[in-house]
Design a protein around this motif. Sequence first.
Motif, mmCIF file in Angstrom:
data_model
loop_
_atom_site.group_PDB
_atom_site.id
_atom_site.type_symbol
_atom_site.label_atom_id
_atom_site.label_comp_id
_atom_site.label_asym_id
_atom_site.label_seq_id
_atom_site.Cartn_x
_atom_site.Cartn_y
_atom_site.Cartn_z
ATOM 1 N N SER A 94 10.999 74.231 48.073
ATOM 2 C CA SER A 94 10.210 74.598 49.253
ATOM 3 C C SER A 94 9.908 73.326 50.612
ATOM 4 O O SER A 94 10.005 73.265 51.443
ATOM 5 C CB SER A 94 8.881 74.660 48.480
ATOM 6 N N VAL A 132 13.219 73.185 51.587
ATOM 7 C CA VAL A 132 13.553 74.112 53.107
ATOM 8 C C VAL A 132 12.026 74.361 54.302
ATOM 9 O O VAL A 132 13.225 74.274 55.194
ATOM 10 C CB VAL A 132 12.483 75.732 52.096
ATOM 11 N N VAL A 191 13.898 73.873 58.422
ATOM 12 C CA VAL A 191 13.091 73.644 59.444
ATOM 13 C C VAL A 191 13.570 73.243 60.275
ATOM 14 O O VAL A 191 13.566 72.837 61.481
ATOM 15 C CB VAL A 191 12.460 75.101 59.281
ATOM 16 N N ALA A 197 16.100 79.930 55.436
ATOM 17 C CA ALA A 197 16.248 79.274 54.071
ATOM 18 C C ALA A 197 14.758 80.046 53.519
ATOM 19 O O ALA A 197 13.892 79.650 54.117
ATOM 20 C CB ALA A 197 16.184 77.948 54.772
ATOM 21 N N ALA A 198 15.129 79.897 51.479
ATOM 22 C CA ALA A 198 13.711 80.290 51.724
ATOM 23 C C ALA A 198 13.894 80.341 50.265
ATOM 24 O O ALA A 198 14.621 79.003 49.648
ATOM 25 C CB ALA A 198 14.096 81.761 51.071
ATOM 26 N N SER A 199 13.057 79.477 49.358
ATOM 27 C CA SER A 199 12.621 78.820 48.189
ATOM 28 C C SER A 199 12.972 79.490 47.196
ATOM 29 O O SER A 199 12.938 81.015 47.618
ATOM 30 C CB SER A 199 10.974 78.470 48.498
ATOM 31 N N GLY A 237 12.124 79.763 57.322
ATOM 32 C CA GLY A 237 11.651 79.165 55.985
ATOM 33 C C GLY A 237 10.756 80.154 55.927
ATOM 34 O O GLY A 237 9.777 80.990 56.395
#
Length: 310
Positions: free
Chosen positions: A137, A140, A144, A104-106, A152
Motif C-alpha cells: 500500500s 502504491v 500515484v 497500481a494495487a496492493s 491506486g
Amino acid sequence: MAQLSPRMPEIGALEVLLSVARLGSLNRAAKEHGISQPAVSSRIRYMERLIGVPLLERSTSGSRLTPAGALVADWARDVVESAAVLDAGISALRAERAHELGVAASMTAAEYLVPGWLVALHEQAPELKVSLRLANSADVAMLVLGGEVELGFVEGPSVPEGLDSQDVAADRLEVVVAPRHPWSLRRTPVPATELVATPLIQREPGSGTRYTLERVLAAFGPLAPPLLEASSTTAVRSAAAAGVAPAVISSLAVAGDLVERRLVAVPVEGIDMRRVIRAVWRSGHQLLGPVRDLVGVATRSRHATRRLHD
C-alpha cells in the motif's frame, strides 16, 4: 524564444476574420461558425481595438477587408493552419490516453478484487488497455503521487497527504492457524495481549495488512518481532497452513482455506480488525474517463463485499 505580445489576437478571432474575407459577409461568417451576426461583429471590433487598425469596411451590400485587414488575413492563414495541426495532434494524444489506464494495487486488492473489476470495466470499454502494477500500500501511494499511475487501490485506515480517496470495498483481518496448532482448539478468544506477545507470520513493513495490525494492537504494547516476514499473501497463507506460526491475513485471502479447513480462524478478544480498501488518486485531479469508470465499477461492488465481511 520571443514572447507573444498581449495584443496578439486569439485564434478564434482570426478564424472569424478569414471567414469574413472568404465569404464577404458577416452574416454568412456567423452561420459558418454557428454564432450570431452580432457576435461576429463584436469579435472583429474587439480585434480592431486590440490591433489598433480598422480591418473591415462595412456597407449595406456586405463587408470587405481593408488593406490592413487583407494583410492581417494573409498572415493569419498560416497561424490558423498551424493551430489546426496542433489541435489535431493534441486530440490524438487525448484519444490515445483515454484508451490507456495505469493502475497500481496492493497485494490483497490485486489478487482478490481488481481482476473482477477489470472484467466488468472491459465489458463497458473493450478498447481500453489497462496496465496493472502490484505493490504494497505504501508503494502504491508513492506511484500515484509520482504520476506513474493514474489510480491506486490501497488498504488501511488512512491515505497519505496529496491523495484523494474513495472507499470501494470492505475487508477484515483474520488471525489464522493450521488445524493442528494449539490455538485451533481454544474454546475462548485469544487475549490481545497474548497476540501481541506471539511471534507471527506477517506481511512486510509498508503493507496495508501490517500497518492495520500494528495500529489495532498499539494499545496493547509493541508487537513481538515476526517469526517470518513475507511479501505476498500467498506466502503468508502457505506458511500458516504449514504450521509455522499464527498469521494475520485478509479474510478475502483465506475464505476458501477456512471452508476447506486448511486454516482455522481464531477469534481475538477486544479488538476490531475491520478495514476498508480505497481507490486513491492525486488531490485536485477530477475523476474523468477510464479512471472514473473503474472507480465506479469498484464502488458498485462495495455493498456486496460489506455484506460478506461485516
